[in-house]
Structures are given as C-alpha cells and as structure tokens.
Design a protein around this motif. Sequence first.
Motif, short mmCIF file in Angstrom:
data_model
loop_
_atom_site.label_atom_id
_atom_site.label_comp_id
_atom_site.label_asym_id
_atom_site.label_seq_id
_atom_site.Cartn_x
_atom_site.Cartn_y
_atom_site.Cartn_z
N CYS A 107 0.98 -1.17 0.08
CA CYS A 107 0.07 0.09 0.07
C CYS A 107 0.81 1.16 -0.14
O CYS A 107 0.58 2.28 -0.79
CB CYS A 107 -0.99 0.10 1.17
SG CYS A 107 -2.02 -1.39 1.29
N ASP A 108 1.93 1.09 0.82
CA ASP A 108 2.95 2.41 0.83
C ASP A 108 3.36 2.80 -0.64
O ASP A 108 3.63 3.85 -1.14
CB ASP A 108 4.06 2.22 1.89
CG ASP A 108 3.43 2.24 3.38
OD1 ASP A 108 2.45 2.66 3.57
OD2 ASP A 108 4.23 1.55 4.11
N LEU A 109 3.75 1.49 -1.46
CA LEU A 109 4.29 1.76 -2.65
C LEU A 109 3.34 2.41 -3.51
O LEU A 109 3.86 3.48 -4.14
CB LEU A 109 4.90 0.48 -3.09
CG LEU A 109 5.38 0.57 -4.71
CD1 LEU A 109 6.61 1.30 -4.83
CD2 LEU A 109 5.51 -1.04 -5.24
N ILE A 110 2.26 2.08 -3.51
CA ILE A 110 1.22 2.49 -4.49
C ILE A 110 0.82 3.73 -4.12
O ILE A 110 0.85 4.93 -4.96
CB ILE A 110 -0.10 1.49 -4.46
CG1 ILE A 110 0.17 0.16 -4.81
CG2 ILE A 110 -1.22 2.14 -5.30
CD1 ILE A 110 0.83 0.08 -6.50
N ASP A 111 0.56 4.16 -2.85
CA ASP A 111 0.26 5.65 -2.27
C ASP A 111 1.36 6.66 -2.70
O ASP A 111 1.08 7.52 -3.03
CB ASP A 111 0.10 5.40 -0.55
CG ASP A 111 -0.66 6.73 -0.02
OD1 ASP A 111 -1.56 7.21 -0.83
OD2 ASP A 111 0.12 7.41 0.77
N ARG A 112 2.71 6.06 -2.24
CA ARG A 112 3.69 6.97 -2.72
C ARG A 112 3.71 7.40 -4.04
O ARG A 112 3.95 8.56 -4.67
CB ARG A 112 5.16 6.49 -2.24
CG ARG A 112 6.23 7.43 -2.77
CD ARG A 112 7.52 6.68 -2.10
NE ARG A 112 7.65 5.27 -2.49
CZ ARG A 112 8.27 4.72 -3.69
NH1 ARG A 112 8.65 5.71 -4.64
NH2 ARG A 112 8.51 3.48 -3.94
N LEU A 113 3.65 6.42 -4.97
CA LEU A 113 3.83 6.70 -6.47
C LEU A 113 2.38 7.40 -7.01
O LEU A 113 2.59 8.42 -7.85
CB LEU A 113 4.02 5.21 -7.41
CG LEU A 113 5.09 4.57 -7.09
CD1 LEU A 113 5.16 3.32 -7.81
CD2 LEU A 113 6.37 5.57 -7.52
N MET A 114 1.31 7.03 -6.23
CA MET A 114 0.00 7.74 -6.78
C MET A 114 0.06 9.11 -6.46
O MET A 114 -0.23 10.00 -7.21
CB MET A 114 -1.06 7.25 -6.10
CG MET A 114 -1.56 6.00 -6.78
SD MET A 114 -2.59 5.78 -8.05
CE MET A 114 -4.00 6.34 -7.30
N THR A 115 0.64 9.40 -5.09
CA THR A 115 0.91 10.71 -4.85
C THR A 115 1.80 11.66 -5.49
O THR A 115 1.60 12.83 -6.01
CB THR A 115 1.18 11.03 -3.27
OG1 THR A 115 0.49 10.11 -2.31
CG2 THR A 115 1.49 12.31 -2.80
N LYS A 116 2.92 11.21 -5.92
CA LYS A 116 4.08 11.55 -6.74
C LYS A 116 3.45 12.04 -8.10
O LYS A 116 3.74 13.12 -8.79
CB LYS A 116 5.28 10.69 -6.89
CG LYS A 116 6.39 11.35 -7.40
CD LYS A 116 7.45 10.38 -7.73
CE LYS A 116 8.83 10.94 -8.32
NZ LYS A 116 9.82 10.01 -8.31
N TYR A 117 2.84 11.00 -8.88
CA TYR A 117 2.34 11.18 -10.22
C TYR A 117 1.02 11.97 -10.33
O TYR A 117 0.53 12.23 -11.53
CB TYR A 117 2.58 10.04 -11.00
CG TYR A 117 4.15 9.67 -11.29
CD1 TYR A 117 4.70 10.19 -12.30
CD2 TYR A 117 4.55 8.86 -10.33
CE1 TYR A 117 6.04 9.88 -12.35
CE2 TYR A 117 5.91 8.59 -10.50
CZ TYR A 117 6.79 9.15 -11.52
OH TYR A 117 7.97 9.00 -11.89
#
Length: 859
Positions: free
Chosen positions: A805-815
């Motif tokens: 979830c952290d990976l997905i959340d981090r990338l979603m936020t960034k892009y």
Amino acid sequence: MGAIHDDIRAWLHRQADWIQEAADRLLKKGQLGRDDLADLYALIKTDAGRAVTKTRPFHELLNGVAAGSDVRLRSVSQVIGIENLSPAHPLVFGDGNLTVVYGNNGSGKSGYTRLLKKASGKPRAQLLYANVFEAAPAEQKCQIEYASQGAVKSSEWHAGGAPIDALIALDVFDSEEAGFYLRSESSASYTPPLVAMFVALAAACDDVKRLLEEDQDRDISALPVSPAEHVASEAVQSYNSLKATIDAKAMEALVRWSDEDAAQLHSLGERLNATDPAGLAQTKRNAELATRRIVEKILQAAAAYSTDALVAIRGLRQTANIARKAAIDAAQVNSAKLDGVGEDSWRAMWAAARAYSQLSYPNRDFPVTEEARCVLCHQPLDEEAAHRLQEFETFVQGEVEATAARAQKSYHDALKALPEPVPAEVYCAQLQTAGLTDPGWAAYLEAYWKAIAVARQALITHELTEAVQPAQDSEDACTKLTIFAKALEAEALQLDKDAKDFDRDLAKRQKTALEGKHWVCQQAEAVRNEVARLKRVQALEKLKALAHSRPVTTQAGVVAEQAITQAYVARFNAELKKLGAGRIQVELVKSKMEKGSAKHRLQLKSAKGKQPLELVLSEGERRIIALAAFLADVCEKPFPAPFVFDDPISSLDHDYEWAVATRLGELAKTRQVIVFTHRLSLYGAMEDIAKKIGEPVKGKNFFQTCIETYAGKAGQPVHQATWNANTTAANNLLIERLNAAARAGKEGGGDEYRDRAQGICSDFRKLLERTVEDDLIYAIVKRHRRSVTTDNKLAALPIIETGDCDLIDRLMTKYSYYEHSQSDEVPVPIPEEAELRADLEELKQWRKDFGERRKVVLA
C-alpha cells in the motif's frame, strides 16, 4: 409444418396454371429470372395458362433452406472521401466473435457504422457525404477486408456503387434503425422459405402485370385529333368516346358516308348560300326532270333489249322466215319460165310493176292484159304472156303470200320500234342539267348506250354475225338516279318552304353535324384500328386483373401468420425479457400484408386510444424496445450473420446497460458482434461479460480497440495504451516510450524530453489506478463495471501488506502532480529520465513479485 404444406398445395391447385408454373419454378430455383418472367408473360396469354390444373405435385414444398455463408468482417482501411474518416491505419475488428470499438464523440464511430451499412446494401442506409470542411474528393471509396467461407477477401468499395454481395447478410443497429422499428411498419428480415415463395410469387405477379402494362403503353392510339369546329357533332362525340365494346353494326354506322348524307350536306350548303330559294327550287326541278328523263330512256332501252324482248323479236323473225319459205314453196306458177318466183327480189319487182302499171294504165286493175303491153318489157302481150301475168297476180293475192307478208311486216315493225341510243351530247347535257357531275355517270351512260347501239345494229342486220346480248342490268343505276331525283324533288319542296320561312340556325346545326360525320367517315380506317387497339387493351386489362397480387398476398397472410408472425411476436417478447424490459406495456402486432410480405408494428399494450409510442415512453424505454424488435427480427436468420451496433445503450440507465451487454455477449457465442460505443461503462461491462461467458467469447475472441480524431481526421485507430492494455503490457509500453523520450532529449535537448515525459507521467498515473484495480485487489471491483467478481479471488486479498500500500500510495501521490493542474507558484518539475525509469521499473518488479505471492496463496 405438414398442415401448412398441404394447405399451400391445395391453394396452388385452385390457381391458374401460370401461377402454378411460377410457384413451381420458385420452389425449384429460388428466384425467377428474366426468361422465367417472359415465359410466364407468354403463358398468361394462353387459354391453357389461364386454366386451373391439379397435376403438379410441388414436392419442393418440403425442402429446407440452405444455410448462408459464414461471413466475418476483418478491417476497414484506405478510406477516401467518406464522411471525415481518414485513418492512417486499418480499423481492425480482431479474429474473435466480440469486438468493442471505443471512441469519444466525433471520433468516427457513426461514420464507420454508416459506411458498413451502405456497403452491405441496407434499405435505410444514408448517403455518404465527404468532409464538408475540405474540397470535394475525386472519388469516395475504401477497402473492406472480410472472411467468407474461410477465405480472406478484400474489396475496394465505392460509395456510389453497388453493395458488396458477401456483406448483404450483415445486420446494423443504429439510431435510424431504432426509429424505423418504433415508427414504421416493418417486414421480418428473415422470411422462411414457404413465405418467401409467396413474397416472390407476389413480386412475379407484379412483374407480369408490369409487362402487360408495358404492352399497353406501347400500344399507343393513332386516332387523329378531331377538329375543334366539329367537337359538338354527335358523330365526333362518338368518335372521341370510342369503346372496345362497340359492336360491328354501330361502328359501321359511325363510319358509313352515304350518297344521301352527301346529298343532304350539299343541299344544306346550297340552302344556306341561296339568295333566291324559289329560283333554286326551279333549278332543282329542272335537274329532277333531266334525271327522270335519263332514267326513262334507260328503262325504255332496258325493256326493248331485255332477254324477253330479244326472245320476242327473234320469234317474229323466225315466224316471218317460216311464212316466207311457205310462200316461196307455194309460188309454183306453171307458166313461169324462170326460177325465183316468190323470192324477195321477185316480189319487189312485182310490186314495182304494179305501181308502174297505174301510171301506164290508170283506173285499170293490175295486171292489164287486154290490148296492153308488158309493163316490164313493153312487148305486146300474147295470150300466153297474159295468162302468165294473171297467174302471177293470183299467187300474189293468195293467202299464203298474204300470211308471209303480214309476218314480215310484224318483224320489221318490231325492228323499227327498237329505241335508238341516246347521243353523247344529249346525255351529257342531261347530266349537266341534273347536276350529276360525277365522271362515273358519264362513263356509265357512254358504255350503256354503246352497248345498246351495238345490239340495235345487230338486230337490224338479223344477228347475221353474232347473237345480241341483253342490255346490262340497270336496276341499281336507275334506283340511284330515282332516289337522286326524289331528293331533288324534296330539295325543291324544301326551297319552296325556305322561300316563305327558313330556320337558318337549325340548318347550320344540321350542316355542322353532317360535316362532323363526314370528317369521322374519312377516318374510317383509323376508327377500325382504334377499336381493335381498344379491344387489345381491354384484353390486357383482363389479364392484368388475373395478374393482380392480391390473392397471393391474402394467402401469404394466412401462411405468414403461422410461419412468421406468431414466431416473431414470441421472439420479441423473449427479447424484452432478456433486455430487462418485460414490464414495458408494449406489443408487436401484424398490421397488414403487402405484396405477399407480412408487415408488423409496435404499439402500446391495452392503451386507451391510439397514442404514439414517442408521446408515452421515455427515450430509454423507446431505445430498449427498438433494440428488442431489431433482435427479434434479425436473430431468426439460419446463418451466422455479423452484427454491428452503434451506441446500442444510448439513453439507457445502468440496469438496461448491463442487460444489453449480457445479451450482446450471448449473441457473440454464435456470431460476430461489433459494438461501437463512447461509454467506458459499456466498454468495461463487455469485458466483464466476456469473462463471465467464457469460451468462445473471452480471451483471444474478445477484442477491444479505440479510435480518435486527430488534426480533423476521424476514425484513427489508437495503439494500445495504459487505459486499455493489461497492466504488465502497459508498464512495458511506458518504458518503451521513456526510451524514445530519452533519445529525443539527447538529440533535441531537454524540451524534447520533457514534452514526451509529461505524457508518460500522466499515463503512469492512470496505470497506477489500473494497478490498484487489476493487481492489488485482483480485479474483484472495477470502475465502470456493475458486478463484483469474486471467482475464488477473495483468498488473495490477505496477501496485501503495508509495504504494498505504501508503494502504491507513494507513486500515486507523486504522479498525481502530472495528471492534475498545479499552482504556478509551486511548479512540479518533470522527473529526469533516470528517476522516471526507476519508478517504472520498481512498479514492474513489484507487480511480478506480488503476482508470485498470490500464486502461492491460491495454489
């Protein structure tokens, strides 16, 4: 169906033989060609063709119908001048049964639909126009690739040309079709062979009737137009209203111009032109007298030289000859010294001697024998000579000689009484006076009196060279002349009356009527030809009545009720239920039969009054029942024809949308289904349905593609992108695009890289959304999809860890910064190539690792 076959056979055996022949050929051949129609056209004109027979077995009634070819659309390409379509690459429909083509409004979906509809020859296909914002193209064409009977074929099709035969079976549903089924009466697209035979038979009747009408059209009237000045004439009115039913007697009366008619017309003209009726009356009487004198002379000659008269004259001649011979035989004077006493010459001499004796010896009886000399030789008479003279006189005064003399006198008197021929100058003057100016009369009298002259001369010369022929029959001529004389007399009487009181208006009307009749009589040949033509036309009218398609259409209605209507209505009701519209109060009913084809229409069920569907049903309800009617119509075909749907869910809510998607998926089990849509919800629903149905729809048999408009050119196929490729493929696509962006940056600088990288970042954000749906939660729940799909997938959810979830959340936020608009005060720089690549590779690796973990759990 056996009862239907028996009923059809019985009905055919009640028809004329030409109808049976047409049905027999249709059952054997399936259709009628030009030669068949020519044969039927010739047959209906014969007595045998119009007779009813019961000898044809019609075995083909029990034959089935062969399945049609398996046609599949493959692609459309090289579109030129059609709508605003101008794809750089072919629009491919895939190899499977279910194809979904997604595109925004204006992307060319309807353009492709209209193109396919026109190319397949659909009756309600619209004209294809060129792009109105560009110059008119030299031609409108495209290339259509399709598979037929397993072979791939490609046809160059021109928008104004004939449809492609192999694509005629194609069925298309669009807004025009929906409106047609709602508002119009329609025939079932597929007609069973038995009903199709009646449809074709009705068409054959119409074709034969058309040929008969062409016969009529070619048989043009050649009747001259009557002059306007004669239009009020009774004869001209009859002429202008000729009918085929006119009998021979009436027609001959119409075109017969008699001498009496001519005389009457002439008389009316004279009366109207006469300034001195009394003087003209006297002229008429003079003409009458001259005419009667001509007749009198002819009758005298006819009587004198008739067969009976000739017999009488010949009798007198024979009697005189016989009496003379008897007298000669009796003239045997013993004292005569010479022969010939009693002959004509001797008697003539004796008669001369008697007359001379009165000069020499007046007042003394002949012959003088005392103291006298012979009056012939002047010699003194001796006793012997005196005795001889006395014997001669005794002979002359005897009874035999007297009888002969009387007989000869009667004969000669008869010859003297023979009428002499009228001289030419006399009869010509009489003709002139009588007003008989026709040269025929002068010729007749010339010949007549020449014959009389010859006959008279022959009689006077005792017919020594040849026998006299009786005078020619003059009864007809005398009758005509007598009638003419009486007409002159009547005209004279009329002129006498005119001298006292003349109704000039009546005379003018009578003259006009006669002039009209005279004109009609001059068209006698044209009148006879016209009546003959009218009889031909009447005969063709009777044949046209025999060729009327109404009896065929009536019987077709009986058959169609069993073979089409009941099944059609049942299919419609079933489609309504399948589409979730069973609650809508609407029904499909047969409205009429037309040319052997059953017509059906939609109407409200149990409605009070006849309200149009458009005024009662919502737009969505109208759309769903139109779709039901379309499917009920075309799904009966016994061969797998492709379907093309253009936005079938327009105006439908999510319930109807799901029902439509389900039905289209069911159809794709047996035939090719191509769906054009602008709704991502339907796009996703079709994918969901394909997976639920399984083979033969899912997997390679389910094909999705996208079209778009670019630079004003619609219909451009879009390569697979993050939104429609699976997540693994989409991830790889983005890495390939990043490679291209890096090369562009090296060649063109940072701006070139950043322009391309901006799009990659945006699509990466979309890929992350898809990753959540398809990978993280294993496609159990998806956007634009109605259902929650478990399919034993729930066991995979516990493998989700905090790190995932952290990976997905981090990338979603960034892009998200690159997908959504940001403040100008806090600009977000485009990641460098290395950073962006690292994120893409990281997500790719995570997906691989996560997939391995899921396999372990589900194993």
